[in-house]
Design a protein around this motif. Structure first.
Motif, PDB file in Angstrom:
ATOM      1  N   TYR A  43      39.262  57.333  45.827  1.00  0.00           N
ATOM      2  CA  TYR A  43      39.935  56.324  44.988  1.00  0.00           C
ATOM      3  C   TYR A  43      40.795  55.398  45.843  1.00  0.00           C
ATOM      4  N   ARG A  94      30.945  58.705  45.659  1.00  0.00           N
ATOM      5  CA  ARG A  94      31.305  57.451  44.970  1.00  0.00           C
ATOM      6  C   ARG A  94      32.613  56.941  45.568  1.00  0.00           C
ATOM      7  N   CYS A 106      35.689  54.401  44.399  1.00  0.00           N
ATOM      8  CA  CYS A 106      36.208  53.667  43.233  1.00  0.00           C
ATOM      9  C   CYS A 106      37.344  52.747  43.671  1.00  0.00           C
ATOM     10  N   GLN A 161      40.392  50.638  42.259  1.00  0.00           N
ATOM     11  CA  GLN A 161      41.270  50.307  41.134  1.00  0.00           C
ATOM     12  C   GLN A 161      41.894  48.961  41.495  1.00  0.00           C
ATOM     13  N   SER A 168      32.250  51.938  42.333  1.00  0.00           N
ATOM     14  CA  SER A 168      32.751  51.562  41.004  1.00  0.00           C
ATOM     15  C   SER A 168      33.973  50.676  41.190  1.00  0.00           C
ATOM     16  N   SER A 222      37.227  49.288  38.898  1.00  0.00           N
ATOM     17  CA  SER A 222      37.942  49.308  37.623  1.00  0.00           C
ATOM     18  C   SER A 222      38.900  48.124  37.627  1.00  0.00           C
ATOM     19  N   GLY A 227      34.171  49.385  35.702  1.00  0.00           N
ATOM     20  CA  GLY A 227      35.040  50.066  34.740  1.00  0.00           C
ATOM     21  C   GLY A 227      35.941  49.041  34.068  1.00  0.00           C
ATOM     22  N   THR A 282      31.508  51.350  32.484  1.00  0.00           N
ATOM     23  CA  THR A 282      32.309  52.499  32.025  1.00  0.00           C
ATOM     24  C   THR A 282      33.557  51.942  31.366  1.00  0.00           C
ATOM     25  N   HIS A 298      37.525  53.162  29.876  1.00  0.00           N
ATOM     26  CA  HIS A 298      38.522  54.234  29.845  1.00  0.00           C
ATOM     27  C   HIS A 298      39.201  54.270  28.483  1.00  0.00           C
ATOM     28  N   GLY A 306      33.504  59.943  32.798  1.00  0.00           N
ATOM     29  CA  GLY A 306      33.524  58.540  33.236  1.00  0.00           C
ATOM     30  C   GLY A 306      32.303  58.254  34.070  1.00  0.00           C
ATOM     31  N   CYS A 307      32.463  57.624  35.230  1.00  0.00           N
ATOM     32  CA  CYS A 307      31.325  57.393  36.123  1.00  0.00           C
ATOM     33  C   CYS A 307      30.868  58.750  36.686  1.00  0.00           C
ATOM     34  N   CYS A 341      33.153  61.318  39.061  1.00  0.00           N
ATOM     35  CA  CYS A 341      34.580  60.962  39.001  1.00  0.00           C
ATOM     36  C   CYS A 341      35.383  62.223  38.677  1.00  0.00           C
ATOM     37  N   ARG A 365      39.279  62.369  39.492  1.00  0.00           N
ATOM     38  CA  ARG A 365      40.682  61.961  39.264  1.00  0.00           C
ATOM     39  C   ARG A 365      41.647  63.162  39.208  1.00  0.00           C
TER      40      ARG A 365
HETATM   41  S1  SF4 Z   1      35.564  56.494  35.504  1.00  0.00           S
HETATM   42 FE1  SF4 Z   1      36.400  57.138  37.496  1.00  0.00          FE
HETATM   43  S2  SF4 Z   1      35.033  56.266  39.072  1.00  0.00           S
HETATM   44 FE2  SF4 Z   1      34.632  55.188  37.127  1.00  0.00          FE
HETATM   45  S3  SF4 Z   1      35.930  53.372  37.204  1.00  0.00           S
HETATM   46 FE3  SF4 Z   1      37.082  54.961  36.092  1.00  0.00          FE
HETATM   47  S4  SF4 Z   1      38.324  55.978  37.673  1.00  0.00           S
HETATM   48 FE4  SF4 Z   1      36.705  54.803  38.750  1.00  0.00          FE
END
Ligand code: SF4
Length: 293
Positions: free
Chosen positions: A26, A78, A80, A82, A108, A110, A131, A169, A171, A268-269, A272, A274
């Motif tokens: 991340y 992956r 990601c 942010q 990914s 977001s 995302g 994706t 959230h 999520g993806c 993932c 987190r």
């Molecule tokens: S689901 Fe996880 S990998 Fe996908 S955009 Fe959200 S934080 Fe990133």
């Protein structure tokens, strides 16, 4: 640029703290968003530390140092990004994507997207998934806590997913005052539109407008995780569910004892995890993840 503490630990860029199984690394670009979401540590008027996103610390690193660490890393499934909505952030994020593309690891992003063209610009960089946080699934609460219209946001999500199916994706934060019925109806709508859902438990963080609001109960969050699993896998649909008058899930149209433990893992993806994003170390986690052994 920044890395989540767990990602930096996993890439050996810091040496203290537990090593977690970080299938996704991340990264974070920018700080102090131009928007003002009531629950976000990076919101315009938030008084939280700028080093935080949710309850996670994100130390700074040189971009080249992170690119080199990723080149030497094994098992990264992956990456990601942010991306905080702040001035001149996109250029740095684009540069990072250009430099990591040759690793052939799915990327990914977001970000808060306001037009189809903006989404396309990210896909044109070569990312695999976008995302687009919805966070709040109740129309009124969306306006109050996030700003803007939920309906418009959903229209845009569906328009983008129509052109990029199974590559979007969204959230959802559980516990902001919506009913369980509203959450699961939203989840169904998203999967019907080929959009994946990443579930988050509301986490009060000091310095945000909602710092005194409690987190959701585990019982309620588990019911939503079970529902998410059944909808995602097609084992049931919301039209088969039963709800109480106040929108609590009373039945799934499927025996919930048959649901595997994986239903309670981070969603999520793909890949993932987190870790500790919503949970304090040593406490029961909302989203399950693995420690490295
Ligand atoms: S689901 Fe996880 S990998 Fe996908 S955009 Fe959200 S934080 Fe990133």
């Amino acid at each position: 640029m920044r890395l989540s503490y767990g990602s930096a630990r996993s890439l050996n860029l810091i040496s203290s703290g537990p090593v977690l199984e970080m299938k996704t690394i991340y990264t974070m670009f920018g700080e102090r968003c131009v928007f003002d979401c009531a629950y976000c540590t990076q919101a315009r008027t938030s008084k939280s530390s700028m080093d935080l996103l949710s309850r996670i610390v994100w130390p700074h690193f040189d971009l080249e140092m992170v690119v080199n660490a990723l080149k030497n890393a094994n098992d990264v499934k992956r990456i990601c990004l942010q991306v905080v909505s702040a001035p001149s952030v996109k250029a740095e994020a684009f540069e990072f994507i250009r430099k990591i593309k040759m690793l052939n690891v799915p990327i990914s992003v977001s970000a808060r997207i306001s037009s189809f063209e903006e989404a396309k610009a990210w896909f044109d960089q070569g990312i695999e998934r976008l995302g687009m946080a919805t966070d709040v699934v109740d129309e009124k609460l969306y306006e109050t806590y996030r700003g803007g219209k939920l309906e418009k946001h959903v229209e845009l999500l569906e328009k983008i997913a129509n052109v990029f199916p199974n590559r979007v994706t969204t959230h959802v934060i559980v516990g902001l005052g919506e009913s369980e019925k509203q959450v699961v109806e939203f989840i169904q709508k998203m999967y019907d539109s080929k959009i994946s859902v990443g579930l988050f438990a509301f986490t009060p963080v000091k310095g945000t407008k909602l710092e005194n609001k409690p987190s959701p109960s585990f019982e309620s969050y588990r019911r939503i995780q079970i529902s998410h699993y059944l909808i995602k896998t097609g084992l049931s649909k919301v039209c088969n569910f039963d709800f109480s008058k106040d929108g609590k899930i009373m039945g799934y149209g499927f025996d919930p004892t048959m649901v595997p433990v994986s239903a309670f893992e981070t969603s999520g993806c793909p890949n993932c995890t987190r870790p500790y994003y919503n949970e304090k170390p040593g406490k029961e986690p909302y989203n399950l993840f693995k420690m490295k052994v």
